[in-house]
Motif scaffolding. Structure first.
Motif, PDB file in Angstrom:
ATOM      1  N   UNK A  57       0.767  -1.114   0.105  1.00 39.03           N
ATOM      2  CA  UNK A  57       0.087   0.070  -0.075  1.00 39.03           C
ATOM      3  C   UNK A  57       0.911   1.275  -0.029  1.00 39.03           C
ATOM      4  N   UNK A  58       2.085   1.085   0.590  1.00 42.52           N
ATOM      5  CA  UNK A  58       3.035   2.249   0.567  1.00 42.52           C
ATOM      6  C   UNK A  58       3.302   2.685  -0.862  1.00 42.52           C
ATOM      7  N   UNK A  59       3.860   1.652  -1.681  1.00 41.91           N
ATOM      8  CA  UNK A  59       3.893   1.975  -3.137  1.00 41.91           C
ATOM      9  C   UNK A  59       2.796   2.425  -3.914  1.00 41.91           C
ATOM     10  N   UNK A  60       1.583   1.800  -3.715  1.00 42.24           N
ATOM     11  CA  UNK A  60       0.319   2.425  -4.356  1.00 42.24           C
ATOM     12  C   UNK A  60       0.055   3.764  -3.848  1.00 42.24           C
ATOM     13  N   UNK A  61       0.297   4.096  -2.586  1.00 41.05           N
ATOM     14  CA  UNK A  61      -0.474   5.205  -2.097  1.00 41.05           C
ATOM     15  C   UNK A  61       0.501   6.392  -2.469  1.00 41.05           C
ATOM     16  N   UNK A  62       1.797   6.220  -2.541  1.00 44.56           N
ATOM     17  CA  UNK A  62       2.738   7.237  -2.939  1.00 44.56           C
ATOM     18  C   UNK A  62       2.509   7.603  -4.483  1.00 44.56           C
ATOM     19  N   UNK A  63       2.332   6.342  -5.320  1.00 42.01           N
ATOM     20  CA  UNK A  63       2.148   6.718  -6.730  1.00 42.01           C
ATOM     21  C   UNK A  63       0.739   7.317  -6.912  1.00 42.01           C
ATOM     22  N   UNK A  64      -0.333   7.104  -6.209  1.00 40.24           N
ATOM     23  CA  UNK A  64      -1.471   7.872  -6.418  1.00 40.24           C
ATOM     24  C   UNK A  64      -1.251   9.402  -6.017  1.00 40.24           C
ATOM     25  N   UNK A  65      -0.247   9.660  -5.081  1.00 42.00           N
ATOM     26  CA  UNK A  65      -0.057  11.138  -4.842  1.00 42.00           C
ATOM     27  C   UNK A  65       0.701  11.695  -6.168  1.00 42.00           C
TER      28      UNK A  65
END
Length: 772
Positions: free
Chosen positions: A375-383
């Motif tokens: 989720x860290x990778x996905x949520x930084x990508x969403x930002x």
């Protein structure tokens, strides 16, 4: 300062004497025992004729033991024996005997079984002495020589060797794909692509791993073990040493933190047992902090994420692949990339997950395994996508809000994430956030606001519970559950007290003993829904039995009543709405000539019903950071976590769980990393002097909010979900996103340390496998 009692659901029962209701903020019933020292942990239990074992560990990462010279060690006064693979007691040889209830696929490590060395720090001998001091001194004198083989501990250099786990690997859900992510990516007007990396983190619970094996006169072994399941440890010991389960009892009434490290039996347990069997006397083995750094860790992980959107921010493609380390013995797997397919509405999803074998100990679960990294990778990508679109990051998430699970095409059993976004944003003041980076300052520091979404599975397993009402009105409820600091004692007592209308002080919950009714391993945020469901079921059966006994009373008060016509409260059974027309439960037993009434319940999930739904807990995390660019220093100054986790049973311990997890998320984001010297194949910063964790000065005000939610699909008895994991998920991403908002520097690896802020993020070698 941490707000441990959320604004929602805050009735408090401070002394345990009043009526108990779900949602109350109740202090731990075991709190006094812990603060006064009455609580005894695995290394504190007194035993007659106790010997002490100290482990000798390997100094090479791969090879074979050529010779072990124990002469000097055996010459130390008080030393009883030195156990090695050459003189240990008999152990079973086949892999199946070593597979505990949570073992991954492959061949489990067998301590002192052979001359093979699989990782640096592996146990190679056990020195046993009359005193701990003598054993520790003698352990330094054991000489071991090796035939050294070439080792490999550099996962990033081996990305090209990554392989897919076997589809039937235990605990592994193979990632799915949907639609045509490649075509959608190619045709989308707005897209981002980046690589992300999460360093190795190590478990560091306060209590060291320890086992005290007490040998009875009849040869029965009573083992006090630091574990998340007494029954899992008993299973393991019985199978490894060929002992009947009636010959082994494992107890873990108090556990000083575990967070996944205790899901599997650690090596001190079989070493202590083999010494006890060899010497026919009680033995204690406690690992050192340095030895604990040699095994249990959250695995190193590399990611590549591609996101594509249309001009208004609707996701057109989600692409997430990850590579993670494992040992050469076992395929340790986590659910890393799957979350990216569940978080948002998207019809084109590609997910891939692979492993790289390393000469290390098998990684083990650490709070929110897989999700903390994935989720860290996905949520930084969403930002990053939000900035590419020039959209507010919260608005982007609301634009892509998933009303149902798009990956599995199922409705949610319950989902109040939208409420979490609203509650968290309002509390944090998110709507005052300027979109441009570097637009807020406080003195010499840049200020940034970041947010992220969190998600975790809602798990339910099987369990049994027993409920016994005694003649004096005391209720004793039992299950072989564990309390690893989560508040299990308190929550289970609350469930029972509420069910039978008893004051909390009249209820005792027994746990931490392998002879008690079946309970699962305490992990996955499943204990409340599983064991709690069993407790509720046992108490409901007990109510029915008591009602039937009451109907037979001479006064005939309940003779014509049905269950819906009565209620239990204040330790009494009375007519509905007429508390004065009733009888004490103790009197019900007395009139029936019973000194106790017992009922048992076997809790099973509603599998046929549950499989039709996606089941998860959700959160929204909002974080403020302040950054001193000249020094590269980051401070988290505010954090708000809004959580939807079904019906909250104890608001105080639930909030404590979430706030503690937020602390760990901040530590993951800014501090924790275990470094490896690849020349030696060894973790180097294996103590608290050099392995940094967040301390009080690093933690701000953490506010916890619970959304109103109830889920009878996950938990038909309670409407609850779990909170143990969800609090950490998304926190590191929210911190990373806040750092970007403060500085305009995008850092895609954890932890975010001063050198990265000053010099830039580390270069990541991309895998050679084809991308879209």
């Amino acid at each position: 300062m941490t707000d441990l009692i959320p604004e929602l659901r805050t009735p408090v029962a401070p002394d345990g004497t009043g009526p108990v209701q779900s949602g109350m903020a109740v202090s731990r019933v075991d709190g006094r025992a812990k603060v006064t020292g009455a609580a005894q942990y695995a290394a504190e239990v007194a035993a007659p004729d106790l010997a002490y074992g100290v482990v000798v560990t390997s100094t090479v990462a791969r090879g074979r033991i050529k010779a072990i010279d124990a002469t000097a060690a055996l010459g130390v006064p008080g030393v009883i024996d030195v156990l090695t693979h050459e003189n240990r007691p008999k152990m079973r040889a086949h892999d199946l005997a070593y597979k505990d209830m949570t073992a991954p696929g492959g061949s489990p490590f067998r301590p002192l079984f052979s001359s093979r060395v699989f990782w640096s720090g592996q146990p190679v001998a056990l020195v046993v002495a009359e005193t701990f001091e003598a054993a520790r001194h003698a352990a330094r004198l054991v000489g071991v020589t090796y035939d050294v083989e070439e080792h490999d501990t550099d996962m990033l250099a081996g990305l090209h060797k990554a392989y897919a786990p076997r589809p039937m690997t235990p605990g592994f859900a193979p990632p799915k794909s949907k639609g045509d992510a490649t075509q959608a990516w190619n045709s989308a007007p707005v897209k981002i692509e980046a690589e992300y990396y999460n360093a190795v983190e190590h478990h560091n619970p306060m209590e060291m791993f320890a086992s005290t094996v007490v040998v009875g006169a009849d040869g029965h072994l009573t083992i006090y073990d630091k574990t998340q399941s007494s029954q899992n440890s008993r299973w393991y010991v019985s199978h490894v040493f060929g002992l009947g389960k009636d010959k082994v009892t494992v107890r873990n009434p108090y556990v000083g933190g575990a967070f996944g490290a205790g899901l599997r039996p650690q090596y001190q347990l079989p070493l202590a047992v083999m010494a006890a069997l060899q010497l026919k006397r009680s033995v204690r083995v406690v690992l050192t902090r340095q030895q604990m750094f040699s095994f249990g860790h959250r695995p190193e992980t590399w990611h590549r994420v591609r996101l594509a959107a249309d001009a208004v921010g609707k996701l057109q493609a989600v692409w997430h692949e990850a590579v993670q380390e494992t040992s050469r013995l076992e395929d340790y797997v986590q659910v890393v990339v799957n979350w990216s397919g569940h978080l948002y509405a998207c019809d084109n999803i590609h997910l891939d997950y692979r492993l790289v074998e390393q000469d290390r100990a098998t990684p083990i679960d650490m709070r929110a395994p897989g999700a903390a990294h994935g989720v860290h990778a996905m949520e930084v990508a969403m930002d990053e996508l939000a900035y590419a679109l020039r959209m507010d990051p919260l608005e982007l998430r609301l634009t892509n809000y998933a009303e149902h699970d798009h990956l599995d095409d199922k409705p949610y059993s319950s989902k109040e994430l939208r409420q979490c976004y609203r509650l968290g944003a309002d509390r944090f003041g998110w709507h005052d956030r300027p979109i441009e980076p570097r637009s807020m300052r406080a003195g010499d520091e840049l200020v940034g606001w970041g947010m992220a979404t969190g998600v975790w599975d809602s798990l339910v397993m099987i369990a049994r519970a027993s409920a016994v009402l005694h003649a004096d009105g005391r209720l004793v409820v039992s299950s072989a559950a564990s309390d690893i600091g989560t508040g299990t004692y308190t929550v289970m007592a609350m469930i029972a007290a509420e069910r039978l209308g008893l004051p909390l002080e009249r209820v005792t919950f027994q746990l931490g003993d392998s002879t008690l009714p079946l309970a699962p391993v305490e992990g996955g945020s499943s204990h409340v829904t599983t064991v709690g469901g069993a407790v509720a079921g046992a108490c409901d059966k007990l109510k029915n039995t008591l009602f039937k006994l009451a109907r037979c009373r001479d006064d005939g008060l309940f003779k014509e009543c049905k269950p819906k016509d009565v209620e239990f409260s204040g330790g009494r059974l009375h007519l509905l709405g007429q508390p004065e027309r009733g009888v004490a439960l103790a009197d019900v037993l007395a009139q029936a000539g019973r000194d106790r009434v017992e009922e048992k319940f076997f809790m099973t999930p509603q599998l046929l019903k549950q499989r039709k739904f996606a089941r998860a807990v959700h959160s929204a995390v909002f974080v403020e950071v302040r950054v001193n660019e000249r020094l590269g220093m980051v401070r988290v100054t505010r954090a708000v976590s809004a959580v939807a986790a079904g019906r909250i049973i104890n608001a105080k311990t639930a909030a404590s769980q979430v706030s503690g997890a937020v602390v760990w998320g901040i530590s993951q984001a800014l501090h924790e990393e275990t470094f490896t010297d690849h020349r030696l194949g060894r973790f180097m910063n294996h103590d608290f002097a050099e392995y940094h964790v967040a301390v009080n000065a690093d933690i701000p005000d953490v506010q916890v909010i619970f959304a109103d939610e109830e889920d009878r699909i996950v938990s038909r008895q309670l409407g609850a979900k779990g909170v143990g994991e969800i609090g950490i998920v998304g926190v590191a991403a929210a911190v990373a996103n806040a750092v970007f908002h403060a500085t305009g520097k995008r850092l895609r690896t954890t932890p975010i340390t001063p050198d990265k802020l000053l010099l830039g993020d580390r270069d990541l070698p991309a895998t050679t496998r084809p991308a879209p």
